[in-house]
Design an enzyme around this catalytic site. Structure first.
Site, PDB file in Angstrom:
ATOM      1  N   ARG A  60       0.858  -1.367   0.133  1.00 40.58           N
ATOM      2  CA  ARG A  60       0.164   0.264  -0.012  1.00 40.58           C
ATOM      3  C   ARG A  60       1.012   1.095   0.272  1.00 40.58           C
ATOM      4  O   ARG A  60       1.720   1.102   0.677  1.00 40.58           O
ATOM      5  CB  ARG A  60      -0.579   0.619   1.089  1.00 40.58           C
ATOM      6  CG  ARG A  60      -2.394  -1.488   1.208  1.00 40.58           C
ATOM      7  CD  ARG A  60      -3.007  -0.413   2.743  1.00 40.58           C
ATOM      8  NE  ARG A  60      -2.030  -1.277   3.888  1.00 40.58           N
ATOM      9  CZ  ARG A  60      -1.618  -0.632   4.689  1.00 40.58           C
ATOM     10  NH1 ARG A  60      -1.879   0.631   4.412  1.00 40.58           N
ATOM     11  NH2 ARG A  60      -0.762  -0.487   5.538  1.00 40.58           N
ATOM     12  N   LYS A 200      -8.813  -2.231   0.768  1.00 39.25           N
ATOM     13  CA  LYS A 200      -8.541  -1.839   2.152  1.00 39.25           C
ATOM     14  C   LYS A 200      -8.976   0.013   1.727  1.00 39.25           C
ATOM     15  O   LYS A 200      -9.634   0.260   2.701  1.00 39.25           O
ATOM     16  CB  LYS A 200      -6.835  -1.420   2.218  1.00 39.25           C
ATOM     17  CG  LYS A 200      -6.375  -2.678   2.331  1.00 39.25           C
ATOM     18  CD  LYS A 200      -7.570  -2.863   3.682  1.00 39.25           C
ATOM     19  CE  LYS A 200      -6.198  -4.036   4.578  1.00 39.25           C
ATOM     20  NZ  LYS A 200      -6.874  -4.572   5.580  1.00 39.25           N
ATOM     21  N   HIS A 219     -10.535  -4.521  12.075  1.00 37.48           N
ATOM     22  CA  HIS A 219      -9.247  -4.757  11.660  1.00 37.48           C
ATOM     23  C   HIS A 219      -8.807  -5.321  11.899  1.00 37.48           C
ATOM     24  O   HIS A 219      -8.245  -5.788  13.009  1.00 37.48           O
ATOM     25  CB  HIS A 219      -8.505  -3.521  11.023  1.00 37.48           C
ATOM     26  CG  HIS A 219      -7.461  -4.188  10.223  1.00 37.48           C
ATOM     27  ND1 HIS A 219      -5.906  -4.015  10.166  1.00 37.48           N
ATOM     28  CD2 HIS A 219      -7.078  -4.645   9.479  1.00 37.48           C
ATOM     29  CE1 HIS A 219      -4.985  -4.210   9.647  1.00 37.48           C
ATOM     30  NE2 HIS A 219      -6.111  -4.803   8.503  1.00 37.48           N
ATOM     31  N   SER A 239      -1.549  -6.122   8.966  1.00 39.63           N
ATOM     32  CA  SER A 239      -1.047  -6.939   8.592  1.00 39.63           C
ATOM     33  C   SER A 239       0.904  -7.337   9.107  1.00 39.63           C
ATOM     34  O   SER A 239       1.431  -6.661   9.296  1.00 39.63           O
ATOM     35  CB  SER A 239      -0.598  -6.402   6.645  1.00 39.63           C
ATOM     36  OG  SER A 239      -1.578  -6.388   6.375  1.00 39.63           O
ATOM     37  N   LYS A 243      -3.459 -12.019  11.556  1.00 35.03           N
ATOM     38  CA  LYS A 243      -4.614 -12.537  11.854  1.00 35.03           C
ATOM     39  C   LYS A 243      -5.047 -13.707  10.617  1.00 35.03           C
ATOM     40  O   LYS A 243      -5.894 -14.713  11.164  1.00 35.03           O
ATOM     41  CB  LYS A 243      -4.710 -11.117  11.698  1.00 35.03           C
ATOM     42  CG  LYS A 243      -4.793 -10.075  12.174  1.00 35.03           C
ATOM     43  CD  LYS A 243      -5.680  -8.731  11.740  1.00 35.03           C
ATOM     44  CE  LYS A 243      -5.594  -8.660  10.171  1.00 35.03           C
ATOM     45  NZ  LYS A 243      -4.477  -8.137   9.724  1.00 35.03           N
ATOM     46  N   THR A 244      -4.439 -13.546   9.123  1.00 35.26           N
ATOM     47  CA  THR A 244      -4.542 -14.670   8.860  1.00 35.26           C
ATOM     48  C   THR A 244      -4.655 -16.261   9.314  1.00 35.26           C
ATOM     49  O   THR A 244      -5.316 -17.262   9.395  1.00 35.26           O
ATOM     50  CB  THR A 244      -4.603 -14.267   7.076  1.00 35.26           C
ATOM     51  OG1 THR A 244      -4.823 -13.382   6.925  1.00 35.26           O
ATOM     52  CG2 THR A 244      -4.957 -15.515   6.051  1.00 35.26           C
ATOM     53  N   ASP A 258      -9.718 -10.920   7.701  1.00 31.65           N
ATOM     54  CA  ASP A 258      -9.631  -9.073   8.194  1.00 31.65           C
ATOM     55  C   ASP A 258     -10.304  -8.285   7.951  1.00 31.65           C
ATOM     56  O   ASP A 258      -9.876  -7.619   9.074  1.00 31.65           O
ATOM     57  CB  ASP A 258      -8.176  -8.795   6.488  1.00 31.65           C
ATOM     58  CG  ASP A 258      -7.597  -8.072   6.806  1.00 31.65           C
ATOM     59  OD1 ASP A 258      -6.979  -7.284   7.253  1.00 31.65           O
ATOM     60  OD2 ASP A 258      -7.746  -6.518   4.972  1.00 31.65           O
ATOM     61  N   ARG A 324       1.328 -12.671  -1.974  1.00 34.50           N
ATOM     62  CA  ARG A 324      -0.136 -12.492  -1.197  1.00 34.50           C
ATOM     63  C   ARG A 324      -0.144 -13.484  -2.075  1.00 34.50           C
ATOM     64  O   ARG A 324       0.060 -13.667  -3.951  1.00 34.50           O
ATOM     65  CB  ARG A 324       0.008 -11.166  -1.013  1.00 34.50           C
ATOM     66  CG  ARG A 324       0.233 -10.858   0.396  1.00 34.50           C
ATOM     67  CD  ARG A 324      -0.979  -9.304   1.070  1.00 34.50           C
ATOM     68  NE  ARG A 324      -0.211  -8.496   1.383  1.00 34.50           N
ATOM     69  CZ  ARG A 324      -0.737  -8.560   2.571  1.00 34.50           C
ATOM     70  NH1 ARG A 324      -1.589  -9.589   3.327  1.00 34.50           N
ATOM     71  NH2 ARG A 324      -0.714  -8.126   3.664  1.00 34.50           N
TER      72      ARG A 324
END
Length: 534
Positions: A60, A200, A219, A239, A243-244, A258, A324
């Site tokens: 990003r 996002k 988030h 990130s 989390k994933t 997410d 990713r």
């Protein structure tokens, strides 16, 4: 279906998008793959995955994100955190992008953001690249064909990587721009092929709209116990914090990885897919995520692969560490078919501590939970943002400051109210470094993290013996079955305890300096829960 295309075409014409030579509406996965390969956007990998590169933008670009400063949003936007763009500059950007796409090809996806129909946002995504259309088709929620007939967008996104903004003309910082107009209900993205900007941007919009409806946008990832959708756990984190990985627990049902909302009805996923990091991915540690990288239509970004065999090198980060893959939720065998659950019983705040100070897990009081949620301490890990090549300690309030249009206290108050109303247990989990800081210590073993989380989620951890941390005041378990005792005491894991003490004092001071901005807006109990160096 034909009537739905006609209606969409008329709507696009009314919005000024009628100048394209070819517009392809709501193509499914196979057709999008065919288009992407025909246009030279990437290669077909083993199993039918789509292998592509995002070019020079491999993460990003938060410094290039803007909110249009319009009268209706002026009093409500957290301008210290959101860069303003003048309405006339946005209008010029919009007009110039429409002129730029004249005579070109466009791909349109009509999608939902939000599994709960009561809070759903209809999003029309217009892209230059076929693989971007495939990506967002995975990441948002796909309406049934019958519902496309009468689809009316709440927000429109135009993603145009080939357009370069002019900072002097468009009121932005560089040739790259992500701009959101809440009054025009329009998002413009230019000069970046990083697909994560699309998802996002939708999250940022929901973060602005939902608090007015009493919904806490988060988030976070979420899962629930098998057969019990009311036994929900949510995992806050930026990130790279896990989390994933941690929510994709085969022993629990995945709600999402997410972005979620917490309403009076419970938790619901905003998305319809997952966007998982793939660097050093292995079938042993994360078998289901690994399997998606050879699944038909999975989008695999920035992975190095053999051009002849199409074998992916999961250890090669020469393009970026932020490699990713994007895939629909149904690719995970234990994913919830509804993407909804009850009110959370456990709230987990994930942090990646590059200082090596924090324990692998700590139990938080409600006031401590509020303190750590507003602090949002973690480390940006390599690749998640442009220019980040090694862990950088940072404070990202609400574990998602780049996506928060409103002041953090708005989200903090919502979270506190919902925790109090539903009696959730709160935990701080460090997936960062142990035995020393980054460069000296090592990453927290994922098996230990999983064992600690399992004990927290099944309730057994509450029965453990706890000690009070000398610096942070939260409670840390003394012993947990299946977890090396040395990991639970960070100071003891360092070769030099005196060096640990100095590092802890440094981190406590960073917390204090950062939290000063929130102190005037919170209660005395939250202020009293602040860490104090031993």
């Amino acid at each position: 279906m034909q009537m739905g295309i006609v209606n969409a075409a008329r709507r696009l014409e009314a919005l000024g998008f009628g100048g394209a030579s070819s517009v392809k509406y709501n193509l499914a996965e196979a057709a999008l793959m065919q288009e992407a390969v025909r246009r030279g956007e990437g290669d077909i990998g083993n199993g039918g995955a789509f292998l592509c590169s995002t070019g020079r933008h491999t993460g990003r670009s938060p410094l290039d994100k803007f909110v249009v400063r319009e009268p209706s949003v002026e009093p409500h936007v957290w301008w210290d955190n959101n860069k303003p763009m003048a309405p006339d500059a946005f209008d010029r950007l919009h007009a110039d992008m429409l002129e730029h796409i004249r005579g070109g090809d466009l791909f349109v996806q009509d999608l939902y953001a939000g599994a709960d129909p009561a809070y759903r946002l209809n999003v029309r995504v217009i892209t230059e690249l076929a693989w971007h259309s495939l990506f967002i088709r995975h990441l948002l929620r796909r309406p049934p064909l019958a519902e496309l007939e009468g689809f009316v967008e709440d927000f429109t996104i135009l993603n145009c990587p080939s357009f370069k903004a002019d900072p002097a003309r468009h009121g932005c910082r560089s040739e790259t721009v992500i701009a959101i107009s809440f009054e025009k209900r329009l998002i413009l993205i230019a000069d970046t092929s990083y697909a994560g900007e699309i998802k996002k941007s939708v999250f940022s919009v929901l973060n602005y709209l939902l608090p007015e409806q009493g919904v806490m946008p988060m988030h976070c990832s979420a899962n629930h116990a098998p057969g019990d959708p009311d036994d929900v756990a949510i995992f806050f984190g930026l990130s790279g914090t896990g989390k994933t990985t941690l929510s994709a627990d085969p022993a629990r049902v995945l709600i999402g990885d997410d972005e979620h909302g917490w309403s009076d009805n419970g938790v619901f996923n905003f998305e319809g897919g997952c966007y998982a990091k793939t660097i050093n991915l292995s079938p042993e540690a994360e078998p289901e995520i690994y399997a998606t990288t050879s699944r038909f239509a999975t989008v695999v970004e920035n992975m190095v692969y053999d051009p002849l065999t199409r074998e992916i090198d999961f250890s090669d980060d020469s393009l970026t560490a932020n490699t990713r893959c994007a895939y629909p939720l149904e690719a995970i065998s234990n994913a919830s078919p509804t993407a909804m659950g009850g009110h959370p019983k456990n709230v987990i705040m994930l942090t990646c501590d590059a200082f090596g100070v924090l324990p692998p897990i700590a139990r938080l009081t409600p006031a401590q939970a509020m303190y750590h949620f507003l602090s949002g301490f973690t480390s940006k890990v390599a690749g998640t943002e442009k220019g980040v090549t090694e862990p950088q300690p940072t404070f990202s309030t609400c574990f998602g400051a780049p996506f928060m249009p409103r002041r953090p206290e708005v989200y903090g108050a919502l979270l506190r109210e919902k925790i109090a109303a539903h009696g959730a247990h709160c935990w701080l989990v460090n997936t960062g470094w142990t035995g020393g800081a980054h460069g000296t210590g090592h990453r927290m073993p994922i098996r230990a993290t999983r064992a600690l989380l399992a004990a927290a989620l099944d309730g057994s951890l509450n029965a453990a013996e706890f000690r009070k941390d000398a610096n942070f005041g939260f409670e840390v378990p003394v012993a947990v079955p299946g977890v090396e005792a040395g990991l639970l005491d960070p100071r003891a894991s360092w070769d030099d305890p005196v060096a640990y003490d100095a590092q802890a004092r440094r981190l406590v001071e960073m917390f204090s300096v950062n939290f000063a901005q929130y102190a005037p807006h919170v209660g005395e109990d939250v202020i009293a829960s602040a860490p104090h160096a031993a």
